[in-house]
Design a protein around this motif. Structure first.
Motif, PDB file in Angstrom:
ATOM      1  N   THR A 107      -2.064   3.475  10.788  1.00 54.54           N
ATOM      2  CA  THR A 107      -2.538   2.885   9.541  1.00 54.54           C
ATOM      3  C   THR A 107      -2.468   3.935   8.441  1.00 54.54           C
ATOM      4  O   THR A 107      -2.357   5.131   8.710  1.00 54.54           O
ATOM      5  N   PRO A 108      -2.544   3.493   7.199  1.00 52.62           N
ATOM      6  CA  PRO A 108      -2.537   4.443   6.081  1.00 52.62           C
ATOM      7  C   PRO A 108      -3.610   5.517   6.184  1.00 52.62           C
ATOM      8  O   PRO A 108      -3.334   6.682   5.879  1.00 52.62           O
ATOM      9  N   MET A 128      -8.022   6.904  -2.061  1.00 56.37           N
ATOM     10  CA  MET A 128      -6.733   7.590  -2.191  1.00 56.37           C
ATOM     11  C   MET A 128      -6.669   8.479  -3.414  1.00 56.37           C
ATOM     12  O   MET A 128      -5.578   8.785  -3.906  1.00 56.37           O
ATOM     13  N   ASN A 132      -5.850   4.360  -6.884  1.00 54.21           N
ATOM     14  CA  ASN A 132      -6.185   3.162  -7.649  1.00 54.21           C
ATOM     15  C   ASN A 132      -6.445   1.971  -6.764  1.00 54.21           C
ATOM     16  O   ASN A 132      -6.357   0.845  -7.183  1.00 54.21           O
ATOM     17  N   ASN A 133      -6.749   2.239  -5.508  1.00 54.32           N
ATOM     18  CA  ASN A 133      -7.021   1.105  -4.638  1.00 54.32           C
ATOM     19  C   ASN A 133      -8.447   0.656  -4.779  1.00 54.32           C
ATOM     20  O   ASN A 133      -9.358   1.430  -4.978  1.00 54.32           O
ATOM     21  N   GLY A 134      -8.643  -0.620  -4.645  1.00 47.61           N
ATOM     22  CA  GLY A 134      -9.999  -1.135  -4.766  1.00 47.61           C
ATOM     23  C   GLY A 134      -9.888  -2.590  -5.091  1.00 47.61           C
ATOM     24  O   GLY A 134      -8.849  -3.068  -5.509  1.00 47.61           O
ATOM     25  N   LYS A 135     -10.962  -3.319  -4.840  1.00 47.19           N
ATOM     26  CA  LYS A 135     -10.879  -4.751  -5.029  1.00 47.19           C
ATOM     27  C   LYS A 135     -10.993  -5.125  -6.485  1.00 47.19           C
ATOM     28  O   LYS A 135     -10.616  -6.197  -6.885  1.00 47.19           O
ATOM     29  N   LEU A 172      -0.269   5.734 -11.406  1.00 54.23           N
ATOM     30  CA  LEU A 172       0.057   4.658 -10.478  1.00 54.23           C
ATOM     31  C   LEU A 172       0.907   5.268  -9.387  1.00 54.23           C
ATOM     32  O   LEU A 172       2.092   5.465  -9.555  1.00 54.23           O
ATOM     33  N   THR A 173       0.252   5.609  -8.302  1.00 53.03           N
ATOM     34  CA  THR A 173       0.965   6.318  -7.265  1.00 53.03           C
ATOM     35  C   THR A 173       1.897   5.395  -6.528  1.00 53.03           C
ATOM     36  O   THR A 173       1.517   4.308  -6.142  1.00 53.03           O
ATOM     37  N   THR A 174       3.104   5.844  -6.336  1.00 59.89           N
ATOM     38  CA  THR A 174       4.064   5.050  -5.586  1.00 59.89           C
ATOM     39  C   THR A 174       4.014   5.378  -4.110  1.00 59.89           C
ATOM     40  O   THR A 174       3.877   4.509  -3.273  1.00 59.89           O
ATOM     41  N   TRP A 175       4.164   6.625  -3.797  1.00 61.53           N
ATOM     42  CA  TRP A 175       4.041   6.979  -2.389  1.00 61.53           C
ATOM     43  C   TRP A 175       3.779   8.463  -2.207  1.00 61.53           C
ATOM     44  O   TRP A 175       3.986   9.263  -3.073  1.00 61.53           O
ATOM     45  N   PHE A 197      -0.157  -0.754   8.454  1.00 62.29           N
ATOM     46  CA  PHE A 197      -0.571  -1.141   7.110  1.00 62.29           C
ATOM     47  C   PHE A 197      -2.082  -1.337   7.126  1.00 62.29           C
ATOM     48  O   PHE A 197      -2.716  -1.263   8.180  1.00 62.29           O
ATOM     49  N   PHE A 221      -5.109  -3.632   2.128  1.00 69.01           N
ATOM     50  CA  PHE A 221      -4.503  -3.728   0.803  1.00 69.01           C
ATOM     51  C   PHE A 221      -2.979  -3.825   0.887  1.00 69.01           C
ATOM     52  O   PHE A 221      -2.295  -3.813  -0.115  1.00 69.01           O
ATOM     53  N   VAL A 273       2.662   2.252   5.969  1.00 64.45           N
ATOM     54  CA  VAL A 273       3.215   3.494   6.503  1.00 64.45           C
ATOM     55  C   VAL A 273       4.592   3.169   7.073  1.00 64.45           C
ATOM     56  O   VAL A 273       4.731   2.285   7.922  1.00 64.45           O
ATOM     57  N   LEU A 308       3.780   6.946   2.912  1.00 70.34           N
ATOM     58  CA  LEU A 308       2.737   5.958   2.701  1.00 70.34           C
ATOM     59  C   LEU A 308       3.063   5.297   1.374  1.00 70.34           C
ATOM     60  O   LEU A 308       3.126   5.960   0.347  1.00 70.34           O
ATOM     61  N   ASN A 342       2.166   2.783  -1.580  1.00 67.31           N
ATOM     62  CA  ASN A 342       1.029   2.134  -2.221  1.00 67.31           C
ATOM     63  C   ASN A 342       1.328   0.661  -2.414  1.00 67.31           C
ATOM     64  O   ASN A 342       2.340   0.297  -3.013  1.00 67.31           O
ATOM     65  N   ASN A 386      -0.007  -1.567  -4.241  1.00 66.43           N
ATOM     66  CA  ASN A 386      -0.296  -2.159  -5.541  1.00 66.43           C
ATOM     67  C   ASN A 386       0.924  -2.741  -6.226  1.00 66.43           C
ATOM     68  O   ASN A 386       0.831  -3.704  -6.968  1.00 66.43           O
TER      69      ASN A 386
END
Lengths: 95, 86
Positions: free
Chosen positions: A7-8, A41, A68-71, A81-84, B38, B41, B45, B68, B70, B72
């Motif tokens: 998982t992440p 993150m 920027n993760n969150g509900k 804005l992170t891509t990876w 995953f 959200f 990965v 990883l 994101n 979004n």
């Protein structure tokens, strides 16, 4: 072929202390050693180099990149804005 | 009487673990890789990743390691996809 479910959060725990590349939506890269991170993150990177369009622009001893993760979609005050995060297994010129 | 709504998104993504997946992002970017995992959200990965930037020249960047991604900015997931034609 080894199938290892990851998982992440497992991934992020695994890469603490290792050199990473954080690529933002804007196309800017930050290369450095991942110092720490949190559940949103947000991350702290040491010996950071900032690459814009593949060219080294800045160096920072410590850098904080906001996750920027969150509900909540109301708070759109996103600095980055992170891509990876790219786990660097091969040698990168961090030094 | 309500009919069953069908499999949920996480269930569908879970079926892709271990296989190749093609991910289309909101901007002109696409990612192809092997899905390792995953989260809620749909942050993902991936390994053996190729990044495609969709420009007139069809630029491609290949990264063999793990990333990883994101979740979004993900627009679409295509299981077993090969990515755009370069």
């Amino acid at each position: 072929m080894s199938l290892r479910k990851q998982t992440p959060s497992d991934f992020l725990k695994q890469i603490i202390g290792r050199p990473v590349v954080v690529k933002l939506n804007s196309g800017v890269d930050y290369r450095g050693v991942l110092a720490c991170l949190d559940g949103y993150m947000n991350i702290a990177v040491e010996q950071t180099e900032e690459y814009v369009n593949g060219q080294l622009k800045n160096k920072y001893g410590d850098a904080f990149l906001r996750g920027n993760n969150g509900k909540s979609s109301r708070t759109r005050h996103l600095l980055f804005l992170t891509t990876w995060w790219h786990l660097c297994r091969s040698q990168h010129d961090i030094e | 009487m309500f009919s069953k709504s069908g499999p949920a998104v996480p269930e569908l993504v879970d079926k892709c673990i271990g296989s190749r997946i093609h991910i289309v992002m909101k901007n002109d970017k696409e990612i192809v890789g092997t899905l390792l995992g995953f989260d809620d959200f749909v942050n993902m990965v991936l390994e053996d990743v190729t990044e495609f930037e969709i420009t007139p020249e069809g630029r491609r960047i290949t990264k063999l390691d793990q990333i990883l991604l994101n979740g979004n900015n993900i627009t679409m997931l295509i299981p077993g996809g090969e990515g755009p034609e370069v």
